[in-house]
Design a protein around this motif. Sequence first.
Motif, PDB file in Angstrom:
ATOM      1  N   GLY A 222       0.833  -1.207   0.000  1.00 25.33           N
ATOM      2  CA  GLY A 222       0.000   0.000   0.000  1.00 25.33           C
ATOM      3  C   GLY A 222       0.858   1.243   0.000  1.00 25.33           C
ATOM      4  O   GLY A 222       1.991   1.222   0.485  1.00 25.33           O
ATOM      5  N   ALA A 223       0.296   2.306  -0.562  1.00 24.48           N
ATOM      6  CA  ALA A 223       1.035   3.578  -0.631  1.00 24.48           C
ATOM      7  C   ALA A 223       1.225   4.139   0.776  1.00 24.48           C
ATOM      8  O   ALA A 223       0.571   3.689   1.728  1.00 24.48           O
ATOM      9  N   THR A 224       2.080   5.111   0.871  1.00 20.07           N
ATOM     10  CA  THR A 224       2.376   5.694   2.190  1.00 20.07           C
ATOM     11  C   THR A 224       1.109   6.249   2.867  1.00 20.07           C
ATOM     12  O   THR A 224       0.262   6.850   2.210  1.00 20.07           O
ATOM     13  N   GLY A 225       0.999   5.998   4.152  1.00 17.51           N
ATOM     14  CA  GLY A 225      -0.130   6.520   4.928  1.00 17.51           C
ATOM     15  C   GLY A 225      -1.403   5.711   4.839  1.00 17.51           C
ATOM     16  O   GLY A 225      -2.426   6.069   5.413  1.00 17.51           O
ATOM     17  N   GLY A 226      -1.364   4.575   4.143  1.00 22.60           N
ATOM     18  CA  GLY A 226      -2.581   3.768   3.959  1.00 22.60           C
ATOM     19  C   GLY A 226      -2.994   3.005   5.204  1.00 22.60           C
ATOM     20  O   GLY A 226      -4.176   2.718   5.407  1.00 22.60           O
ATOM     21  N   GLY A 227      -2.037   2.616   6.024  1.00 19.43           N
ATOM     22  CA  GLY A 227      -2.377   1.883   7.243  1.00 19.43           C
ATOM     23  C   GLY A 227      -1.623   0.572   7.433  1.00 19.43           C
ATOM     24  O   GLY A 227      -1.979  -0.220   8.306  1.00 19.43           O
ATOM     25  N   LYS A 228      -0.545   0.348   6.641  1.00 19.46           N
ATOM     26  CA  LYS A 228       0.203  -0.920   6.718  1.00 19.46           C
ATOM     27  C   LYS A 228       0.823  -1.131   8.095  1.00 19.46           C
ATOM     28  O   LYS A 228       0.620  -2.156   8.730  1.00 19.46           O
ATOM     29  N   SER A 229       1.600  -0.131   8.538  1.00 20.47           N
ATOM     30  CA  SER A 229       2.322  -0.298   9.811  1.00 20.47           C
ATOM     31  C   SER A 229       1.343  -0.421  10.968  1.00 20.47           C
ATOM     32  O   SER A 229       1.565  -1.232  11.884  1.00 20.47           O
ATOM     33  N   SER A 230       0.256   0.338  10.925  1.00 24.01           N
ATOM     34  CA  SER A 230      -0.746   0.248  11.998  1.00 24.01           C
ATOM     35  C   SER A 230      -1.334  -1.153  12.023  1.00 24.01           C
ATOM     36  O   SER A 230      -1.592  -1.708  13.089  1.00 24.01           O
ATOM     37  N   PHE A 231      -1.532  -1.726  10.830  1.00 21.75           N
ATOM     38  CA  PHE A 231      -2.065  -3.090  10.767  1.00 21.75           C
ATOM     39  C   PHE A 231      -1.063  -4.073  11.381  1.00 21.75           C
ATOM     40  O   PHE A 231      -1.437  -4.943  12.175  1.00 21.75           O
ATOM     41  N   LEU A 254      12.805  -1.847   8.850  1.00 19.42           N
ATOM     42  CA  LEU A 254      13.760  -1.095   8.031  1.00 19.42           C
ATOM     43  C   LEU A 254      13.258   0.312   7.708  1.00 19.42           C
ATOM     44  O   LEU A 254      13.705   0.955   6.772  1.00 19.42           O
ATOM     45  N   LYS A 255      12.287   0.752   8.530  1.00 15.85           N
ATOM     46  CA  LYS A 255      11.819   2.138   8.388  1.00 15.85           C
ATOM     47  C   LYS A 255      12.509   2.994   9.434  1.00 15.85           C
ATOM     48  O   LYS A 255      11.924   3.914   9.996  1.00 15.85           O
ATOM     49  N   GLY A 256      13.722   2.596   9.775  1.00 19.71           N
ATOM     50  CA  GLY A 256      14.480   3.363  10.753  1.00 19.71           C
ATOM     51  C   GLY A 256      14.154   2.971  12.185  1.00 19.71           C
ATOM     52  O   GLY A 256      14.534   3.667  13.135  1.00 19.71           O
ATOM     53  N   THR A 363       5.303  -3.650   2.159  1.00 20.81           N
ATOM     54  CA  THR A 363       6.035  -2.680   1.327  1.00 20.81           C
ATOM     55  C   THR A 363       5.137  -1.538   0.879  1.00 20.81           C
ATOM     56  O   THR A 363       3.946  -1.732   0.650  1.00 20.81           O
ATOM     57  N   GLN A 364       5.744  -0.364   0.772  1.00 17.03           N
ATOM     58  CA  GLN A 364       5.001   0.768   0.200  1.00 17.03           C
ATOM     59  C   GLN A 364       5.424   0.995  -1.261  1.00 17.03           C
ATOM     60  O   GLN A 364       4.939   1.909  -1.904  1.00 17.03           O
ATOM     61  N   HIS A 365       6.332   0.151  -1.761  1.00 16.09           N
ATOM     62  CA  HIS A 365       6.771   0.259  -3.166  1.00 16.09           C
ATOM     63  C   HIS A 365       6.491  -1.055  -3.875  1.00 16.09           C
ATOM     64  O   HIS A 365       7.432  -1.807  -4.188  1.00 16.09           O
ATOM     65  N   ILE A 408      -9.351   6.323   2.194  1.00 18.27           N
ATOM     66  CA  ILE A 408      -9.723   6.168   3.612  1.00 18.27           C
ATOM     67  C   ILE A 408      -8.621   5.336   4.267  1.00 18.27           C
ATOM     68  O   ILE A 408      -8.355   4.211   3.803  1.00 18.27           O
ATOM     69  N   THR A 409      -7.971   5.873   5.295  1.00 17.55           N
ATOM     70  CA  THR A 409      -6.903   5.093   5.928  1.00 17.55           C
ATOM     71  C   THR A 409      -7.504   3.846   6.559  1.00 17.55           C
ATOM     72  O   THR A 409      -8.560   3.901   7.183  1.00 17.55           O
ATOM     73  N   GLY A 410      -6.822   2.739   6.340  1.00 20.96           N
ATOM     74  CA  GLY A 410      -7.321   1.469   6.880  1.00 20.96           C
ATOM     75  C   GLY A 410      -8.193   0.703   5.903  1.00 20.96           C
ATOM     76  O   GLY A 410      -8.560  -0.432   6.156  1.00 20.96           O
ATOM     77  N   ARG A 411      -8.535   1.307   4.762  1.00 20.06           N
ATOM     78  CA  ARG A 411      -9.345   0.604   3.761  1.00 20.06           C
ATOM     79  C   ARG A 411      -8.410  -0.257   2.905  1.00 20.06           C
ATOM     80  O   ARG A 411      -7.378   0.224   2.428  1.00 20.06           O
ATOM     81  N   PRO A 426      -8.941  -3.156  11.451  1.00 21.60           N
ATOM     82  CA  PRO A 426      -9.216  -2.672  12.809  1.00 21.60           C
ATOM     83  C   PRO A 426      -8.146  -1.680  13.270  1.00 21.60           C
ATOM     84  O   PRO A 426      -6.958  -1.878  13.009  1.00 21.60           O
ATOM     85  N   TRP A 427      -8.599  -0.669  13.931  1.00 25.59           N
ATOM     86  CA  TRP A 427      -7.695   0.356  14.449  1.00 25.59           C
ATOM     87  C   TRP A 427      -7.478   0.094  15.932  1.00 25.59           C
ATOM     88  O   TRP A 427      -8.424   0.084  16.714  1.00 25.59           O
ATOM     89  N   MET A 428      -6.219  -0.132  16.310  1.00 23.85           N
ATOM     90  CA  MET A 428      -5.903  -0.347  17.720  1.00 23.85           C
ATOM     91  C   MET A 428      -5.279   0.930  18.262  1.00 23.85           C
ATOM     92  O   MET A 428      -4.305   1.434  17.686  1.00 23.85           O
TER      93      MET A 428
HETATM   94  N1  LIG Z   1      -7.265   1.074  10.359  1.00 21.60           N
HETATM   95  C1  LIG Z   1      -7.151   2.380  10.533  1.00 21.60           C
HETATM   96  N2  LIG Z   1      -8.223   3.101  10.877  1.00 21.60           N
HETATM   97  C2  LIG Z   1      -8.131   4.436  11.051  1.00 21.60           C
HETATM   98  N3  LIG Z   1      -6.987   5.147  10.905  1.00 21.60           N
HETATM   99  C3  LIG Z   1      -5.878   4.484  10.568  1.00 21.60           C
HETATM  100  C4  LIG Z   1      -5.900   3.069  10.357  1.00 21.60           C
HETATM  101  N4  LIG Z   1      -4.652   2.687  10.022  1.00 21.60           N
HETATM  102  C5  LIG Z   1      -3.906   3.791  10.028  1.00 21.60           C
HETATM  103  N5  LIG Z   1      -4.622   4.876  10.352  1.00 21.60           N
HETATM  104  C6  LIG Z   1      -4.146   6.284  10.442  1.00 21.60           C
HETATM  105  O1  LIG Z   1      -3.282   6.531   9.346  1.00 21.60           O
HETATM  106  C7  LIG Z   1      -1.987   6.914   9.805  1.00 21.60           C
HETATM  107  C8  LIG Z   1      -0.927   6.291   8.897  1.00 21.60           C
HETATM  108  O2  LIG Z   1      -0.976   4.902   9.063  1.00 21.60           O
HETATM  109  P1  LIG Z   1       0.336   3.999   8.897  1.00 21.60           P
HETATM  110  O3  LIG Z   1       1.520   4.638   9.511  1.00 21.60           O
HETATM  111  O4  LIG Z   1      -0.027   2.653   9.363  1.00 21.60           O
HETATM  112  O5  LIG Z   1       0.477   4.019   7.324  1.00 21.60           O
HETATM  113  P2  LIG Z   1       1.565   3.273   6.425  1.00 21.60           P
HETATM  114  O6  LIG Z   1       0.836   2.666   5.309  1.00 21.60           O
HETATM  115  O7  LIG Z   1       2.400   2.371   7.259  1.00 21.60           O
HETATM  116  O8  LIG Z   1       2.413   4.476   5.902  1.00 21.60           O
HETATM  117  P3  LIG Z   1       4.008   4.530   5.640  1.00 21.60           P
HETATM  118  O9  LIG Z   1       4.314   3.432   4.680  1.00 21.60           O
HETATM  119  O10 LIG Z   1       4.264   5.892   5.106  1.00 21.60           O
HETATM  120  O11 LIG Z   1       4.631   4.321   6.996  1.00 21.60           O
HETATM  121  C9  LIG Z   1      -1.912   6.431  11.248  1.00 21.60           C
HETATM  122  O12 LIG Z   1      -1.081   7.242  12.019  1.00 21.60           O
HETATM  123  C10 LIG Z   1      -3.336   6.535  11.704  1.00 21.60           C
HETATM  124  O13 LIG Z   1      -3.604   7.840  12.169  1.00 21.60           O
END
Ligand SMILES: Nc1ncnc2c1ncn2[C@@H]1O[C@H](COP(=O)(O)OP(=O)(O)OP(=O)(O)O)[C@@H](O)[C@H]1O
Length: 469
Positions: A222-231, A254-256, A363-365, A408-411, A426-428
């Motif tokens: 997924g592209a940056t900010g999509g929600g990968k790391s949160s997942f 490896l994201k520092g 990966t984001q790439h 939509i982040t998390g979609r 799910p958002w934790m």
């Molecule tokens: N499932 C979710 N529901 C709601 N908000 C979310 C969810 N996942 C992530 N977010 C929001 O989006 C932000 C970015 O998410 P995250 O860091 O997981 O993205 P990423 O895909 O890992 O981006 P990057 O590759 O740039 O690190 C989080 O800080 C959070 O605020």
Amino acid sequence: MASVNNTGCKASRLLKVFSLRIIKDGGAQEDPFELGERRWWLMIFEVASSLLFGSIAVYAHAQKDGGMSDAQKLQKIFANCGLNKKEDGRVVTNRLLRKRRHSWGTEYIYRIPLGNSLEDYEKKIGAIQDGLNNKRRQLEVNLKAFPHMKQMLTKKKIHQKQVELSYDGTLHVKVYNHSIPSSFNYSEISENLHGWTVPIGMDRENMTFHNFDKIYHMLVGGATGGGKSSFLDMMISHLMQQHPEDVRFTLIDLKGGIEFDRFRDCRQVVNYADEPEDALTVLQNVVEEMKKTLGRLKEMKARDVIAANIKERHFIVIDEIGELASHKEVSKELRAIKEECEYLLSNIARLGRSQGIRVVTATQHPTVDVVPVQLKRNSDARLCFRVDTTSASMVILDAPGADQLPEITGRAIYKRGSVRTVLQTPWMTEKEMDEVILQNYIEKTEEAAADEPPSRNDFALFEETSLSH
Ligand SMILES: Nc1ncnc2c1ncn2[C@@H]1O[C@H](COP(=O)(O)OP(=O)(O)OP(=O)(O)O)[C@@H](O)[C@H]1O
């Protein structure tokens, strides 16, 4: 539409006056038989007036939608999107074979023209969805007298129709009445989870779970900010909470080191790396462990950890596999390290299944040269958040679609075998995660800390200090 409104009001007033007159006359009559007959008339008028106004409302609603049914709209959209074909000078359209109503919405089944593929339709999914939600005119009919009808139509206005496409020899267009929630908290999961099951997300009606004892490895993109790391954070915390004694982690950040650092001192984390050099060391550790487990399995004459009833599972979680891609590395030394990492990782994914190893890479790439072919081939579960291009979606899902996800982040789209599900992960919250970490945190001895490979953060600190002098 104003005339519809006025006509509706006038008709309503006339009917009311007429009904009142009947009651009044009826009240003056003494004959109980005639009174009964008049009441019948009154009832018939009531039913007739409801039907009349119901029809006006439905007509007005149809006008609001441009006077077209969804089936008609779909035909128009297909034509306008160039999805009809020309054959021997005549236009071959998408032929509607069946229409099925479901609890979640309506499914339209089409025979598509030769030369079209599912991908052609998936590329246009945005146009299909927007077209179905397109409202030509505003609803102007006065619905005050019909609260139920008003509620029904207002509800329809709020819920945007969503579309899903699939192909099994015929094209299935599923038009959903309900939308996927735009946020969904981990604490809302009510199911009791057993085994090595992890929540993946909520679709329109159901929760989807992934069982790591059925499908062993997962690729996340997924592209940056999509929600990968949160997942990934949610998944690690969830596994720690569910299997505090049996789960073990090798975390390669490896994201520092900013994502997994929080878990570093948890007792389940047996290997931790935030640099490619350290990644090589920890992957070599995993290979050594695999050899030992293989020996155990041979002794027990068991096929795999499940057959041997070995409870432990070892998850290797890598955030930003792209940082291990050897082909774009300019330094000869680092390239050799990355090549070795790619080789080990491919073998771990190929052979580790029976030994309880589970690999989750993100990966984001998502490009073909970032994800090692063997690793991708062995990662039967895929989770793809929104990506920028169709080709990126193809790399993760082997299909387009993730490039059409809403912002939509998390979609995300979860793919298991040939089944793809659009869902909200799910958002934790930080607090929920901290609670898990606190329960599993161990104070490391100074010796143990000294044995750990230095992290990128330590180098940054060192450089900063040396520069400042
Ligand atoms: N499932 C979710 N529901 C709601 N908000 C979310 C969810 N996942 C992530 N977010 C929001 O989006 C932000 C970015 O998410 P995250 O860091 O997981 O993205 P990423 O895909 O890992 O981006 P990057 O590759 O740039 O690190 C989080 O800080 C959070 O605020």
